[in-house]
Design a protein around this motif. Sequence first.
Motif, mmCIF file in Angstrom:
data_model
loop_
_atom_site.group_PDB
_atom_site.id
_atom_site.type_symbol
_atom_site.label_atom_id
_atom_site.label_comp_id
_atom_site.label_asym_id
_atom_site.label_seq_id
_atom_site.Cartn_x
_atom_site.Cartn_y
_atom_site.Cartn_z
ATOM 1 N N SER A 341 40.908 -15.170 11.924
ATOM 2 C CA SER A 341 41.767 -15.323 10.748
ATOM 3 C C SER A 341 41.093 -16.325 9.819
ATOM 4 C CB SER A 341 43.161 -15.806 11.153
ATOM 5 O OG SER A 341 43.095 -17.081 11.781
ATOM 6 N N ARG A 363 42.048 -8.909 5.369
ATOM 7 C CA ARG A 363 43.348 -8.536 5.931
ATOM 8 C C ARG A 363 43.485 -7.029 6.114
ATOM 9 N NH1 ARG A 363 45.345 -13.128 2.987
ATOM 10 N NH2 ARG A 363 45.565 -11.889 1.085
ATOM 11 N N GLY A 383 41.787 -14.673 19.242
ATOM 12 C CA GLY A 383 41.706 -15.081 17.839
ATOM 13 C C GLY A 383 41.114 -16.464 17.658
ATOM 14 N N ARG A 385 40.329 -19.406 14.155
ATOM 15 C CA ARG A 385 40.626 -19.736 12.768
ATOM 16 C C ARG A 385 39.357 -20.283 12.123
ATOM 17 N NH1 ARG A 385 45.636 -21.179 10.315
ATOM 18 N NH2 ARG A 385 45.423 -22.611 8.542
#
Length: 388
Positions: A341, A363, A383, A385
């Motif tokens: 992300s 996205r 995931g 960041r």
Amino acid sequence: MGHFGAKPIRFAWLVVVLPALLANYYGQGALLLADPTALENPFFRLAPSWMLYPLVALATAAAVIASQATISGAFSMAQQAALLGLSPRVKIQHTSESEFGQIYVPAINWMQLAGVVSLVLAFGSASNLAAAYGIAVTGTMLVTTLLVFVLAVRAWKWSWALAAVVLGGFFVVDATLLSANLLKFAQGGWVPLAFATLIFIALWTWYKGRMAVAARENESALPMEALLRSINPGRVHRPQGTAVYLTAFSGNAPNCLLHNLKHNEVLHEQVVLLTVEVPDEPYVPPNARARVSHLGKGVHHVLLRYGFMEQPDVPRDLLALADRGVPVDPMRTSYFVGRNSFVAAARPLLPRWQEKLFLMLARVASSAGDFFQLPHNRVVELGSRIEI
């Protein structure tokens, strides 16, 4: 047409298309010389009045065939751009078990539908669309000539002088036609140029964004050799089976591997660090598909290479490496994929407008598991960041 090779294209052009075009245009020219009033619609005036409706049916069929060609071409270009890292990954559905080129890309299909409907509503008639069509066609001709020039110099090893002599005439004609059509810029000719500019900005932004993400990941990268030396066998559980980690960096430990070690203290008995590379080649020979290196402690690095006109099939190609020391049992293999992300950073690597556009494109990108045809029930997403 590119899926069929050069010979069918040449045969279709020389035997069918070129003679038909010459007969059509010479026939229209002869008709106009004999009857100038036919200028209003020379194509349909070529035949007797009773042939009007059959010609309309023929023109409609030709339009449908041409639209299918442009749709298929857009699907192939979207797939190739994603493989080359110039656009986000898109969901691809294969419509044939034997022909890899027969694909359906839902996102591109709906974008084309929206674009066509918008153009029809905005221009209202084919005559109003002529200016946009003229610039699109002549612009494509000019760009094609420039690309052939680059191909001749870089791939065919022509000298600059020879390429200029052979292609210079085409360039002059194409540039003249484009400059003449640019006079209709205000009458709708700006539309294809605007579309081309937007697409170029999106592709350039995605490329720059990927470079920014790679730079951020490199800042905290850990060499795989250092990680293997630091592993304490007493603390790390090594379950049976094979774990495949997708990574873009052959020498560093993937983030998803580091997360798995940090949170679960798990390192599978066999670990495959997989890097997928797409060179500037349409196809990669089967004997050059895979490169394998063994790092020790059950860890292997595999580099799979695919041409930009090929569809990657990672499970199939990994399964073929069993005789090269890479044990991949389909029922005991898990694929670990990083699901990053992206957020805005206090120290951005991209201009703010480009950063926001990249975040929007990220996205809508499909997952790597879908793109590389990984089995859904064997994929684990971890995931992380990343600030860009």
